[in-house]
Design a protein around this motif. Structure first.
Motif: not given
Ligand code: SF4
Ligand code: SF4
Ligand code: SF4
Length: 368
Positions: A82-86, A94-98, A298-307
């Protein structure tokens, strides 16, 4: 996400990119900041810039593990289709922020947090080069190496939704309209330490001697071009320009696609934010280390890590040129131009074609 103030997105936002792959943890950046801003009485424990060893190092100790526990609702996850360029360039969290975790827990605070004990602040890189925890049987390992670790460079992220600013009951913290730098008004601060508690990155620090909190000021006189060395042009900060490993590029995030910082973050997505799930939208970005386990990254920088790692390992022509701007000048680069040269080398890396060209990259300051 609920935030107490209107979004403040300056035309140009103070930002930086750190290439973790190159850092040697010499702490020159740490000392450059210390010798400029925190050498006075009562600031002995303060390291506005610090470099810590992951997975077990931390200043203050275990700051990230403790904060992650506070937002863990057992179901936090990323949806990468579910990506959106902006709005959501790496996927949807999907989860809680601080902020959401605080609302759910009904704690009458804007964000969840904690105040570290004095002993947790005792070293800018507690544990140094030890790839294990304090518990004797707890090691980190990779199949091909028995141990792994990497260094992470940390300073205030001058966040878009600062937890510190939301938390301050005195409204002593503000985000500058001209460059998004987050500052604590030393005259308004009464030392309640709400910023220390609710900054998820633990970057405001309390000074017992003066009874006020302090934090990284993004070396704003240099950003404003007040240092005679760059003759009025915006200049990179102390910790950036002192970097021995040439891992740092600092500038502004803006809408110019030919701004090297903007290009690497927004367009190429080579550099990623630290713990984006905290929800403060940090403005310091990282090129993740290629050797550490992907699940940890991935838990540190999010799902963009592999790319991002794939892109770093086999850089495109433009990426290679832009990356050669790291630490080439103290003057902030606002725009780049590539003058193309002939091909000098070609090979295959991980099954992908890699070509190297004798290109020249030119960086332009604010005045062109
Ligand atoms: S000066 Fe550069 S290479 Fe040295 S620790 Fe700091 S970021 Fe790493
Ligand atoms: S990193 Fe912490 S101190 Fe810095 S702006 Fe963000 S919330 Fe505030
Ligand atoms: S930007 Fe300036 S004040 Fe902030 S950590 Fe770096 S040297 Fe210190």
């Amino acid at each position: 996400m609920e935030y107490p103030y209107f979004e403040s997105r300056p035309k140009r936002q103070f930002a930086a990119i750190f290439n973790i792959n190159r850092c040697i943890a010499c702490q020159t950046c740490t000392m450059a900041c210390k010798s400029a801003w925190t050498y006075n009485k009562g600031q002995e424990h303060m390291w506005w810039n610090n470099v810590e060893t992951k997975p077990y190092g931390g200043y203050p100790q275990s700051w990230d593990v403790k904060t992650l526990k506070l937002i863990d609702n057992g179901e936090n996850t990323w949806y990468t289709d579910e990506k959106d360029e902006k709005l959501s360039p790496y996927g949807v969290y999907e989860g809680d922020t601080i902020f959401e975790a605080a609302a759910k827990k009904n704690i009458n605070q804007w964000a969840v947090g904690y105040i570290p004990e004095d002993k947790e602040w005792r070293s800018p890189n507690f544990g140094e080069d030890v790839a294990k925890s304090n518990k004797p049987d707890e090691y980190s390992s990779l199949p091909e190496h028995s141990r792994w670790f990497f260094y992470i460079q940390r300073l205030c992220n001058h966040c878009t939704y600062p937890g510190c600013l939301a938390a301050c009951p005195r409204k002593a913290i503000y985000k500058r309209k001209e460059d998004g730098i987050v500052l604590i008004d030393q005259k308004r601060c009464r030392g309640y330490r709400k910023c220390v508690e609710q900054c998820p990155y633990k970057k405001p620090m309390y000074r017992g001697l003066t009874r006020v909190s302090e934090k990284c000021i993004a070396c704003y006189p240099r950003i404003e071009g007040k240092d005679p060395l760059t003759k009025g042009r915006p200049m990179e900060t102390r910790c950036m320009s002192a970097c021995v490993g040439q891992i740092r590029l600092q500038g502004f995030l803006d809408d110019n696609p030919k701004n090297p910082v903007t290009w690497l973050i927004k367009h190429d997505k080579l550099a990623l934010p630290l713990y984006p799930q905290f929800g403060t939208e940090p403005n310091i970005y990282y090129i993740p280390p290629r050797w550490a386990p992907r699940s940890y990254l991935r838990q540190m920088f999010g799902p963009g890590v592999d790319e991002a790692i794939d892109k770093f390992m086999v850089p495109s022509r433009e990426r290679l040129a832009v990356m050669s701007l790291f630490r080439m000048t103290q003057t902030i680069v606002f725009e780049y131009k590539i003058e193309e040269g002939p091909k000098v080398f070609e090979t295959t890396i991980h099954g992908k074609k890699f070509e190297m060209f004798n290109d020249t990259i030119i960086g332009y300051g604010e005045d062109g």
